[in-house]
Structure formats: structure tokens, C-alpha cells
Design an enzyme around this catalytic site. Structure first.
Site, PDB file in Angstrom:
ATOM      1  N   HIS A  29      -4.874 -39.767 -32.216  1.00  0.00           N
ATOM      2  CA  HIS A  29      -3.561 -40.438 -32.246  1.00  0.00           C
ATOM      3  C   HIS A  29      -3.857 -41.921 -32.255  1.00  0.00           C
ATOM      4  O   HIS A  29      -4.467 -42.432 -31.306  1.00  0.00           O
ATOM      5  CB  HIS A  29      -2.740 -40.074 -31.008  1.00  0.00           C
ATOM      6  CG  HIS A  29      -2.500 -38.604 -30.882  1.00  0.00           C
ATOM      7  ND1 HIS A  29      -1.355 -37.990 -31.309  1.00  0.00           N
ATOM      8  CD2 HIS A  29      -3.291 -37.616 -30.385  1.00  0.00           C
ATOM      9  CE1 HIS A  29      -1.430 -36.684 -31.073  1.00  0.00           C
ATOM     10  NE2 HIS A  29      -2.595 -36.428 -30.517  1.00  0.00           N
ATOM     11  N   GLU A 210      -2.166 -26.377 -26.024  1.00  0.00           N
ATOM     12  CA  GLU A 210      -2.896 -27.381 -25.222  1.00  0.00           C
ATOM     13  C   GLU A 210      -2.603 -27.041 -23.758  1.00  0.00           C
ATOM     14  O   GLU A 210      -3.491 -26.656 -23.002  1.00  0.00           O
ATOM     15  CB  GLU A 210      -2.425 -28.794 -25.580  1.00  0.00           C
ATOM     16  CG  GLU A 210      -3.086 -29.897 -24.753  1.00  0.00           C
ATOM     17  CD  GLU A 210      -2.559 -31.303 -25.067  1.00  0.00           C
ATOM     18  OE1 GLU A 210      -1.510 -31.425 -25.717  1.00  0.00           O
ATOM     19  OE2 GLU A 210      -3.212 -32.284 -24.629  1.00  0.00           O
ATOM     20  N   ASP A 288      -8.853 -37.287 -29.635  1.00  0.00           N
ATOM     21  CA  ASP A 288      -7.452 -37.254 -29.210  1.00  0.00           C
ATOM     22  C   ASP A 288      -6.898 -38.665 -28.947  1.00  0.00           C
ATOM     23  O   ASP A 288      -6.245 -39.234 -29.802  1.00  0.00           O
ATOM     24  CB  ASP A 288      -7.278 -36.339 -27.997  1.00  0.00           C
ATOM     25  CG  ASP A 288      -5.871 -35.754 -27.874  1.00  0.00           C
ATOM     26  OD1 ASP A 288      -5.047 -35.986 -28.772  1.00  0.00           O
ATOM     27  OD2 ASP A 288      -5.599 -35.041 -26.892  1.00  0.00           O
TER      28      ASP A 288
HETATM   29  N1  HPA Z   1      -0.843 -33.831 -26.752  1.00  0.00           N
HETATM   30  C1  HPA Z   1       0.415 -34.012 -27.116  1.00  0.00           C
HETATM   31  N2  HPA Z   1       0.887 -35.165 -27.535  1.00  0.00           N
HETATM   32  C2  HPA Z   1       0.053 -36.197 -27.613  1.00  0.00           C
HETATM   33  C3  HPA Z   1      -1.270 -36.067 -27.257  1.00  0.00           C
HETATM   34  C4  HPA Z   1      -1.745 -34.812 -26.823  1.00  0.00           C
HETATM   35  O1  HPA Z   1      -2.935 -34.585 -26.495  1.00  0.00           O
HETATM   36  N3  HPA Z   1      -1.832 -37.285 -27.445  1.00  0.00           N
HETATM   37  C5  HPA Z   1      -0.876 -38.098 -27.916  1.00  0.00           C
HETATM   38  N4  HPA Z   1       0.282 -37.448 -28.013  1.00  0.00           N
HETATM   39 ZN    ZN Z   2      -3.363 -34.788 -29.586  1.00  0.00          ZN
END
Ligand code: HPA
Ligand code: ZN
Length: 348
Positions: A29, A210, A288
Site C-alpha cells: 500500500h 487476513e 504490505d
Molecule cells: N489490510 C487491510 N487494509 C489495509 C492493509 C491491510 O493489511 N494495509 C493497508 N490497508
Molecule cells: Zn494489505
């Protein structure tokens, strides 16, 4: 790649191999690459007042207990972004850092709604990020593309509005994703907007599994029709799902240091990447939100390999998977895998 050569690589040389091997990053991101120093520099440039006294005070706030506790700080950090140059600078800093880790191809997530909600235009966001991606191959030797994410804690109607705002810039991103607070916001909430994106020829990915249950991975596959699952680590709770992911060779973009920092696993040694491998899944390693989770790509590779005892064979498979799972054409893929083979040959 001949596997005898892999067996000859001494474990002592593994960290060096992990750092040197060419790799693709598929789960980053861009707002999560904003280092505290850059957050403060952009705040000063834009006259934004931060609720933290210093870079150190901000860094000290990076003690997360779950996904939401991270997202609250991550959205606050992104609030310093106002101009096209800010978006360029953020992406450029990431691309330079990724290049240092021998990332040769990156598919970069961005969250436009975080910015448009503050009055920043879609053009400002996408043009700034895209300018950095366009400059990167010539200036740094890294290839980079963009994937626009919808924030799943917002409505599908807002996702449709976001898509509409981005349509004049359709040639500047290759796909769409789904991120933010997972629990309570299942993929099916976005079935219609993903169907529309599919008609538009966009690539489709979604965060699923997740923190959320395997059911969210099933619906991301069957209702959203995504091509990759971001995270997907909760799939180990569902044997039928593991079979499906293996059979259809659906890549998982796994982010070990993220999972550690957001307490999905108590320690890195407890990470289930080894199980995913053993079940024949196409797993990849990614960073990430590297500015928040304590490491860019190579740190994720080196720490994970040390913690769960992976080998040079796994290193080759992970790098190879990263290119297999990339949204690139077969000529580009072959060229990257040739570079990967040459790197391993030089170590054997
Ligand atoms: N999960 C969900 N949304 C997110 C993440 C993540 O790991 N990182 C940035 N936005
Ligand atoms: Zn992510």
C-alpha cells in the site's frame, strides 16, 4: 533451474541470496510506505498540524494490537498528502527503497478515498503516483504499475463513485483491489462494483482472510472473481479451500511482518507460510505497509526464512511465484525468470 544447484547453496549464504535475488512485490500500500520523516516533511510543506510532537513520538505510536489499531494511524499519516508532487514523492521514495531490495517489478496499491474524502482530486492522486511509475524504469530500472483499492468500510455506492472519478484516468492503473477493515465487511458487499470492473477489463484482487474467516476467501473467489487473494492466511482453517486455491493456482500475497505486527501470529516462528507451501499453494512474500511494520521486502524475506527455516529451494519458488502471479505478459515474465535463474546460477 536445476535443483541440484539449489541444494549446493550453503545456508550461510541464504540471507545474501534472498537480498540479491530479483523479485516482484505484489502487496504494497503506497500510503503504508510513508516513513515518519516524510510524513513530517510533507506536513511542514503543506502546513498540516499533526497530533504527534516529533518523528520519534509518531514512531512510538506504532504499537498495534490488530488491523483496526493500525488503520487508525495509517489514515492519520496519509492526511499530510495534498499535492500531485506529494504523491510523486511518496511513490518515488518507495520505488528507490524497493530497488535497493532488488524488487524489479511492483504492483502498487493506492487508496484514493482516503484522499478524495479530504478534498484532494482523483487526478492529483493518480497523476502523481503514475508520474513516479512512468519515470521508474528509466531512472531506477524497476517496473511499476498501480492497483486502485476500494475501502471496504465504506459503501459499495461510494466505491462506484470512486470508479467513476477514476475512469478518465483508466489507462494509468491496471486493476482494482479491496482493503481496510475486513471483519464485518465481506467481499460480497462489493459484488456489483467488481462485476463492473471486470467488464472494464481491470485486473481484480481483494484482501481476504487476513483477520476474516475462510468464507471471505470463498466469496472473493466466487462472487468477486478475483485473480489473487491478498493475505489469505486464514485459508489453512478450511481444507476444501486449500484444495481449491492449490488446484486453481490462485496466488496468495502473504505479508509476514504485517501479520506479526498486527498480531495475527504471536511470533514469526508461528507463521503458517510453511503450511501454505506444503499444501502446494502459490504463495508470495510482500511488505504490505513497510514503514509501519518494520521492514521492506528483504527484511520480510530474511526474517521469515530465519524464523521458519526455509531453504534456497523455497527462495527460488517464492521469487518465481512473484513473477508467475504478476500481471505482466509472458515475454516480460520470461525475462524476469531468466534474471532469477542467472542470479541463482551465480550462487551455485
Ligand atoms: N489490510 C487491510 N487494509 C489495509 C492493509 C491491510 O493489511 N494495509 C493497508 N490497508
Ligand atoms: Zn494489505
Amino acid at each position: 533451474m536445476n535443483t541440484d544447484a539449489l541444494e549446493r547453496i550453503s545456508p550461510i549464504r541464504l540471507p545474501d541470496l534472498l537480498r540479491r535475488m530479483p523479485k516482484a512485490e505484489l502487496h504494497i500500500h503506497i500510503e503504508g510506505s510513508l516513513e515518519p520523516e516524510l510524513i513530517f516533511a510533507l506536513a511542514a510543506r503543506n502546513g498540516v498540524v499533526l497530533p504527534y510532537a516529533s518523528v520519534d513520538a509518531l514512531r512510538q505510536a506504532y504499537a498495534f494490537t490488530n488491523l483496526q489499531s493500525f488503520l487508525d494511524i495509517y489514515y492519520a499519516g496519509a492526511s499530510v498528502m495534498l499535492t500531485e508532487q506529494d504523491f510523486f514523492d511518496m511513490a518515488w521514495a518507495y520505488l528507490e527503497r524497493a530497488t535497493a531490495d532488488n524488487v524489479v517489478h511492483a504492483e502498487i496499491f493506492f487508496d484514493p478515498q482516503t484522499h478524495t474524502a479530504r478534498g484532494v482530486s482523483m487526478e492529483t492522486v493518480i497523476n502523481g503516483l503514475h508520474r513516479a511509475c512512468a519515470k521508474a524504469p528509466g531512472a531506477l530500472g524497476i517496473n511499476a504499475t498501480l492497483i486502485m483499492c476500494f475501502l471496504r468500510h465504506l459503501s459499495e455506492e461510494e466505491a462506484f463513485q470512486t470508479l467513476e472519478q477514476a475512469m478518465p484516468l483508466r489507462d494509468k492503473f491496471i486493476g482494482v483491489g479491496l482493503d481496510s477493515s475486513e471483519l464485518g465487511h465481506p467481499p460480497e458487499k462489493f459484488a456489483r462494483v467488481f462485476a463492473r470492473c471486470r467488464e472494464l477489463g481491470l485486473h481484480l484482487v481483494a484482501h481476504a482472510g487476513e483477520e476474516g474467516p475462510p468464507a471471505y476467501i470463498w466469496t472473493a473467489l466466487d462472487l468477486l472473481k478475483v485473480e489473487r487473494i491478498d493475505h489469505g492466511i486464514q485459508s489453512v482453517k478450511d481444507a476444501a479451500l486449500m484444495g481449491r486455491l492449490a488446484r486453481d493456482r490462485i496466488p496468495l500475497t502473504v505479508c509476514p511482518l504485517s501479520n506479526l505486527k498486527l498480531r495475527v501470529f504471536p511470533t514469526l516462528a508461528d507463521h503458517n507460510l510453511g503450511q501454505l507451501f506444503d499444501a502446494g499453494l502459490v504463495a508470495t512474500i510482500n511488505s504490505d505497509d513497510p514503514a509501519y511494520f518494520g521492514g521492506y521486502m528483504n527484511e520480510n524475506f530474511v526474517q521469515t526464512f530465519a524464523a521458519i527455516g526455509l531453504t534456497a529451494q523455497h527462495a527460488y519458488t517464492l521469487a518465481n511465484n512473484s513473477f508467475t502471479a504478476s500481471f505482466i505478459d509472458d515475454v516480460q515474465r520470461r525475462a524476469y525468470i531468466d534474471r532469477l535463474d542467472a542470479c541463482f546460477d551465480s550462487f551455485a
